[in-house]
Scaffold this motif. Sequence first.
Motif, short mmCIF file in Angstrom:
data_model
loop_
_atom_site.label_atom_id
_atom_site.label_comp_id
_atom_site.label_asym_id
_atom_site.label_seq_id
_atom_site.Cartn_x
_atom_site.Cartn_y
_atom_site.Cartn_z
N GLU A 40 3.76 -10.59 -3.88
CA GLU A 40 2.96 -9.69 -5.01
C GLU A 40 1.65 -10.64 -5.05
O GLU A 40 0.79 -9.76 -5.20
CB GLU A 40 3.72 -9.73 -6.16
CG GLU A 40 3.15 -8.95 -7.31
CD GLU A 40 3.96 -8.82 -8.57
OE1 GLU A 40 3.57 -8.37 -9.44
OE2 GLU A 40 5.29 -9.05 -8.34
N THR A 41 1.71 -11.81 -5.54
CA THR A 41 0.42 -12.65 -5.54
C THR A 41 -0.39 -12.60 -4.41
O THR A 41 -1.60 -12.57 -4.54
CB THR A 41 1.09 -14.11 -5.86
OG1 THR A 41 1.68 -14.18 -7.03
CG2 THR A 41 -0.39 -14.92 -6.32
N ALA A 45 -4.29 -11.09 -4.10
CA ALA A 45 -5.44 -11.77 -3.78
C ALA A 45 -6.06 -10.93 -2.69
O ALA A 45 -7.43 -10.99 -2.68
CB ALA A 45 -4.75 -13.01 -3.32
N MET A 46 -5.42 -10.22 -1.67
CA MET A 46 -6.28 -9.47 -0.76
C MET A 46 -7.12 -8.20 -1.42
O MET A 46 -8.04 -7.99 -1.10
CB MET A 46 -5.01 -8.89 0.27
CG MET A 46 -4.50 -9.79 1.10
SD MET A 46 -3.68 -9.23 2.58
CE MET A 46 -2.56 -8.01 1.73
N ARG A 47 -6.50 -7.95 -2.53
CA ARG A 47 -7.33 -6.61 -3.30
C ARG A 47 -8.49 -7.11 -3.77
O ARG A 47 -9.33 -6.25 -4.11
CB ARG A 47 -6.24 -5.77 -4.19
CG ARG A 47 -5.08 -5.12 -3.36
CD ARG A 47 -4.62 -4.37 -4.40
NE ARG A 47 -3.55 -5.04 -5.39
CZ ARG A 47 -2.51 -5.19 -5.34
NH1 ARG A 47 -1.67 -4.98 -4.22
NH2 ARG A 47 -1.80 -5.93 -6.21
N ARG A 48 -8.71 -8.38 -4.28
CA ARG A 48 -9.93 -8.85 -4.98
C ARG A 48 -10.65 -9.60 -3.99
O ARG A 48 -11.76 -10.18 -4.63
CB ARG A 48 -9.42 -9.52 -6.32
CG ARG A 48 -8.77 -11.09 -6.12
CD ARG A 48 -8.56 -11.49 -7.39
NE ARG A 48 -7.71 -12.82 -7.15
CZ ARG A 48 -6.47 -12.86 -6.99
NH1 ARG A 48 -5.64 -11.75 -7.01
NH2 ARG A 48 -5.71 -14.16 -6.91
N ILE A 60 1.22 -12.04 7.28
CA ILE A 60 0.23 -10.76 7.04
C ILE A 60 0.80 -9.65 7.95
O ILE A 60 0.16 -9.63 8.79
CB ILE A 60 -1.14 -11.32 7.06
CG1 ILE A 60 -1.29 -12.46 6.29
CG2 ILE A 60 -1.85 -10.06 6.75
CD1 ILE A 60 -2.76 -12.83 6.49
N ASP A 61 1.70 -9.01 7.63
CA ASP A 61 2.31 -8.02 8.37
C ASP A 61 1.88 -6.66 7.95
O ASP A 61 0.80 -6.61 7.04
CB ASP A 61 3.92 -7.62 8.39
CG ASP A 61 4.51 -7.83 7.17
OD1 ASP A 61 3.61 -7.10 6.05
OD2 ASP A 61 5.60 -7.95 6.65
N GLY A 62 2.07 -5.62 8.57
CA GLY A 62 1.46 -4.30 8.22
C GLY A 62 1.58 -3.74 7.16
O GLY A 62 0.79 -3.15 6.28
N THR A 63 2.83 -3.88 6.46
CA THR A 63 3.31 -3.74 4.89
C THR A 63 2.40 -4.34 4.18
O THR A 63 1.88 -3.71 2.98
CB THR A 63 4.81 -4.05 4.82
OG1 THR A 63 5.61 -3.38 5.76
CG2 THR A 63 4.93 -3.58 3.31
N ALA A 68 -3.75 -3.84 0.75
CA ALA A 68 -5.01 -4.80 0.63
C ALA A 68 -6.12 -4.02 0.06
O ALA A 68 -7.04 -4.56 -0.65
CB ALA A 68 -5.68 -5.17 2.19
N GLY A 69 -6.06 -2.68 0.22
CA GLY A 69 -7.01 -1.98 -0.32
C GLY A 69 -8.44 -1.67 0.33
O GLY A 69 -8.23 -2.17 1.53
N ASP A 70 -9.61 -1.49 -0.01
CA ASP A 70 -10.59 -1.23 0.70
C ASP A 70 -11.79 -2.47 0.92
O ASP A 70 -12.70 -2.40 1.49
CB ASP A 70 -11.58 -0.15 0.32
CG ASP A 70 -10.78 1.26 0.67
OD1 ASP A 70 -9.74 1.41 1.41
OD2 ASP A 70 -10.57 2.19 -0.32
#
Length: 328
Positions: A40-41, A45-48, A60-63, A68-70
């Motif tokens: 979750e953390t 981190a990927m989203r920001r 870091i798998d497909g799920t 990750a967002g854009d």
Amino acid sequence: MRSPRLSVVVTRRLPEAVETRMKELFDVELNETDAPMDRETFASAMRRADVLVPCITDRIDGTMLAQAGDRLKLIANYGAGVDHIDVHSARQRGILVTNTPGVVTDDTADMTMALILAVTRRIPEGLSLMQSGDWKGWAPTALMGMRLTGRRIGILGMGRIGQAVARRARAFGMQVHYHNRRRLRPEIEAELEATWWESLDQMVSRVDVLSINCPHTPATYHLMNARRLRLMKKTAVIVNTSRGEVIDENALTRMLRAGEIAGAGLDVFEGRHEVNPRLRALPNVVLLPHMGSATLDGRIEMGEKVLINIKTFADGHRPPDLVVPAML
């Protein structure tokens, strides 16, 4: 007007010099605790982040990538191996992936030779005897091991690290044999005095030391399976400083316990940081905590490659260490 700096999230602590330079160049979020992130953390981190700097312990798998967002556009991996990243899914989402090849070649080759010596000369057993205070003095038949000079080493994977191992093995007077997807150029074979085997089965049955130096890919998963391990001499040893998944660890453990293989030196494990307790209990096995690249020089050079990849990307150019699916 000054353009906004890239937002970079680093998942683990890096050498101080690398972190300091990152702070100078980018808007960096460091992991001060050095604790691995839960999923979750990690997703947060990927989203920001515009750029994520993970390491081998981050899956870091497909799920995960789907969360990750854009914003995320680059995964600048701190390390050469990328088998923990779903590179195909990343590319489909428009996320570039880079790595840090070449900088830990000598460090890993040094550790390979250290493990070969530790196993064949029974160094941990001697160390344990001295530390326990049980040593009663020299004896003619105590802790006898294998002489390396004149022995055959088989190298599985003859890339940068495999060739560096070959050079070190030649310096010890060993005869170099290798198996690789592609045969080396004649001039490199001649320099290394190396014998190529198209058949892995035929090579492993003839060598005294088998060194695993190939990456983990779908094609190399359990490449050293129970059938191939049974082809090895009972007096042979196996050393792995590459990826744990290349060896069927359960089969190896059974054969080491039964005396069907003389010994093993392992710096990597199929369960990553979870080591088979039966394997840990064996006296003819040397286990290390993934120390192959653990030199300050190497880790700083890895960080410098990460910085170059991010800076090149920020300047609108192709990062020099871009990983594409065709490479895997």
